[in-house]
Motif scaffolding. Structure first.
Motif, short mmCIF file in Angstrom:
data_model
loop_
_atom_site.label_atom_id
_atom_site.label_comp_id
_atom_site.label_asym_id
_atom_site.label_seq_id
_atom_site.Cartn_x
_atom_site.Cartn_y
_atom_site.Cartn_z
N ILE A 337 0.86 -1.31 0.04
CA ILE A 337 0.06 -0.06 0.10
C ILE A 337 0.64 1.40 -0.11
N VAL A 338 1.86 1.14 0.96
CA VAL A 338 2.72 2.38 0.88
C VAL A 338 3.66 2.64 -0.60
N PHE A 339 3.82 1.54 -0.99
CA PHE A 339 4.56 1.46 -2.29
C PHE A 339 3.64 2.29 -3.52
N ILE A 340 2.47 1.91 -3.52
CA ILE A 340 1.40 2.12 -4.41
C ILE A 340 1.32 3.68 -4.31
N CYS A 341 0.92 4.11 -3.16
CA CYS A 341 0.72 5.43 -2.77
C CYS A 341 1.73 6.27 -2.66
N THR A 342 2.85 6.12 -2.29
CA THR A 342 4.04 7.10 -2.24
C THR A 342 5.33 6.64 -3.29
N GLY A 343 5.12 5.47 -3.86
CA GLY A 343 6.38 4.88 -4.78
C GLY A 343 7.64 5.08 -3.86
N ASP A 344 7.58 4.96 -2.54
CA ASP A 344 8.93 4.53 -1.72
C ASP A 344 9.72 3.59 -2.32
N GLN A 345 10.94 3.70 -2.63
CA GLN A 345 11.83 2.67 -3.19
C GLN A 345 12.42 1.81 -2.30
N THR A 346 12.21 2.02 -0.92
CA THR A 346 12.71 1.27 -0.07
C THR A 346 11.75 -0.08 -0.17
N ARG A 347 10.53 0.18 -0.29
CA ARG A 347 9.62 -0.78 -0.04
C ARG A 347 9.35 -1.44 -1.52
N ASN A 348 10.13 -1.22 -2.54
CA ASN A 348 9.96 -1.84 -3.93
C ASN A 348 10.52 -3.24 -4.01
N PRO A 349 9.63 -4.03 -4.11
CA PRO A 349 10.09 -5.41 -4.14
C PRO A 349 10.84 -5.82 -5.25
#
Length: 461
Positions: A337-349
């Motif tokens: 959810i965080v990756f979809i909403c913010t694009g945070d690369q630390t949560r990029n699988p």
């Protein structure tokens, strides 16, 4: 404006289907529901069971398909099968699991990796042959339904327009029931495409760096074609490998569409079709005696017992894995959810996948240091030469003979010479040693317990 002939043929064929009195042994509610549940259970067993269970499950599905096809063909030959039952028999055979088998066979013939055939062991070839025959029989049986007129009633005149109308109607039902999963797949695919756009470009560049044989003519067309193909492959790899839950959503869409064509939501299918056609429903004697959950229905539904028991047994054996997976779900969903909403690369699988691939590629080769055995006879020399120059199956290796520091030059200098062999890191790699060389896995190198120390292996990055 619609063609009146098409409308007349389509409505006539639909009225024919609606007025066909279906056999309760084939289209009874318990039979339809049990076939649907059994197919799902067998799919679960194939996905997560051991090799022997996978073989057995594939054989069960193929046997079911061939039995239905042979029984329907015999009934059609005797003109003891209405056209509605013939349609349903084909719908029952062309299940999502059967289509997956055919698709896996296509990939196996093209020598592409696939999950199913990797787990069939020695039964790959015979399974591919049987599934190819099954696919051909589907086509032949479909053509027989529409163009043979070998049915119980002569009121249904099968025409090409009626065939097109029925196919369109079935496709419309499938799309209607699977519309929500399909819409979600398209929505999330667009979102993931935007979030992974840089990753897709990097993967596209990696694909484009692979060497290919250039065309003698039209090399610009080849480059354009290769660029488009590489971009599509890169997009597929990045999104599907990073977010595998899209596969689950795709499977749900297929099974919902199949459930729609099986009319799982309808108990009395004869009454349902009469309501669709706006024709008066006049039950026959066989219809009045029909019990959707009677003895015959429950007897036909007994095939569901074994698949359900297999899934329950598999769930018990893998209970720790399932619990561990469930514990990780909340954090994984939150990261998504965080990756979809913010694009945070630390949560990029995809970053983790690239890192694992980089580590794997760095470990693909190993260096083996082995001594050159001193020889004094022609036969021994030939034996050493054969063992040192032989190559591993389907693998290349490079030899670099060197002298390790601190090695003694006794026995004519042969005992101090070692060969450094670079091999691909593969589970199937086997080192071919000279026959007169005694390998001691516990020795620690030259100068310890003899001149011929154990093998020293280290990674080459």
């Amino acid at each position: 404006m619609a063609d009146p002939d098409l409308e007349d043929d389509g409505s006539q064929y639909f009225d024919c289907l609606a007025n066909s009195h279906r056999s309760p042994d084939m289209q009874g509610y318990a039979v339809r529901l049990s076939a649907f549940i059994a197919n799902i259970c067998i799919a679960i067993l194939i996905a997560w069971s051991k090799e022997d269970v996978v073989k057995e499950s594939v054989n069960v599905v193929m046997l079911q398909n061939f039995v239905i096809m042979i029984a329907s063909a015999i009934a059609m030959g005797r003109k003891d099968l209405v056209v509605a039952d013939a349609h349903f028999s084909l719908t029952l055979m062309v299940s999502p699991l059967s289509m997956y088998f055919v698709y896996s066979t296509y990939r196996f013939i093209r020598r592409r990796p696939n999950h199913l055939y990797d787990r069939l062991g020695s039964a790959k070839v015979i399974t591919a042959m049987m599934l190819t025959i099954l696919f051909i029989c589907w086509i032949v049986f479909d053509l027989l339904i529409y163009f043979s007129n070998l049915h119980k009633s002569n009121d249904c005149k099968s025409t090409l327009l009626g065939w097109i109308f029925n196919k369109t109607f079935s496709l419309g039902i499938q799309l209607f029931f699977s519309s929500i999963p399909i819409a979600l797949i398209l929505l999330f695919w667009i979102v993931y495409f935007i979030r992974h756009f840089k990753d897709i470009l990097e993967e596209h560049k990696r694909h484009m760096k692979k060497p290919v044989k250039p065309w003698k003519w039209f090399f610009l067309v080849q480059r354009l074609r290769r660029s488009i193909k590489s971009f599509l492959i890169a997009q597929w790899d990045v999104i599907t490998q990073s977010h595998r839950w899209l596969f689950f959503l795709t499977i749900v869409a297929f099974y919902l569409g199949w459930a729609g064509t099986l009319y799982i939501y309808v108990v009395d299918i004869n009454e349902f079709f009469h309501e669709l056609s706006d024709s008066p429903y006049t039950p026959t004697d066989s219809d009045s005696d029909f019990d959707a959950l009677g003895y015959g229905q429950l007897l036909a539904a007994a095939i569901i017992i074994q698949p359900i028991w297999g899934v329950c047994k598999l769930s018990f054996l893998k209970r720790h894995t399932i619990l561990s997976w469930l514990k990780q779900r909340p954090q994984s969903i939150w990261n998504s959810i965080v990756f979809i909403c913010t694009g945070d690369q630390t949560r990029n699988p995809w970053k983790e996948i690239v890192e694992l691939r980089r580590v794997h590629e760095s470990e693909e080769s190993v260096t083996v240091i082995m001594p050159v055995v001193p020889v004094h006879t022609a036969s021994a020399s030939a034996s050493v030469r054969r063992s040192s120059t032989s190559t591993l199956p389907s693998e290349k290796r490079s030899l670099d003979q060197t002298v390790l520091p601190g090695a003694s030059d006794s026995d004519g200098g042969g005992a101090g010479e070692f060969e450094k062999i670079t091999l691909p890191r593969s589970p199937s790699s086997q080192l071919l040693l000279p026959t007169n060389y005694d390998y001691d896995p516990y020795s620690r190198g030259p100068g310890h317990d003899g001149d011929y120390a154990g093998l020293s292996r280290h990674r080459t990055v």
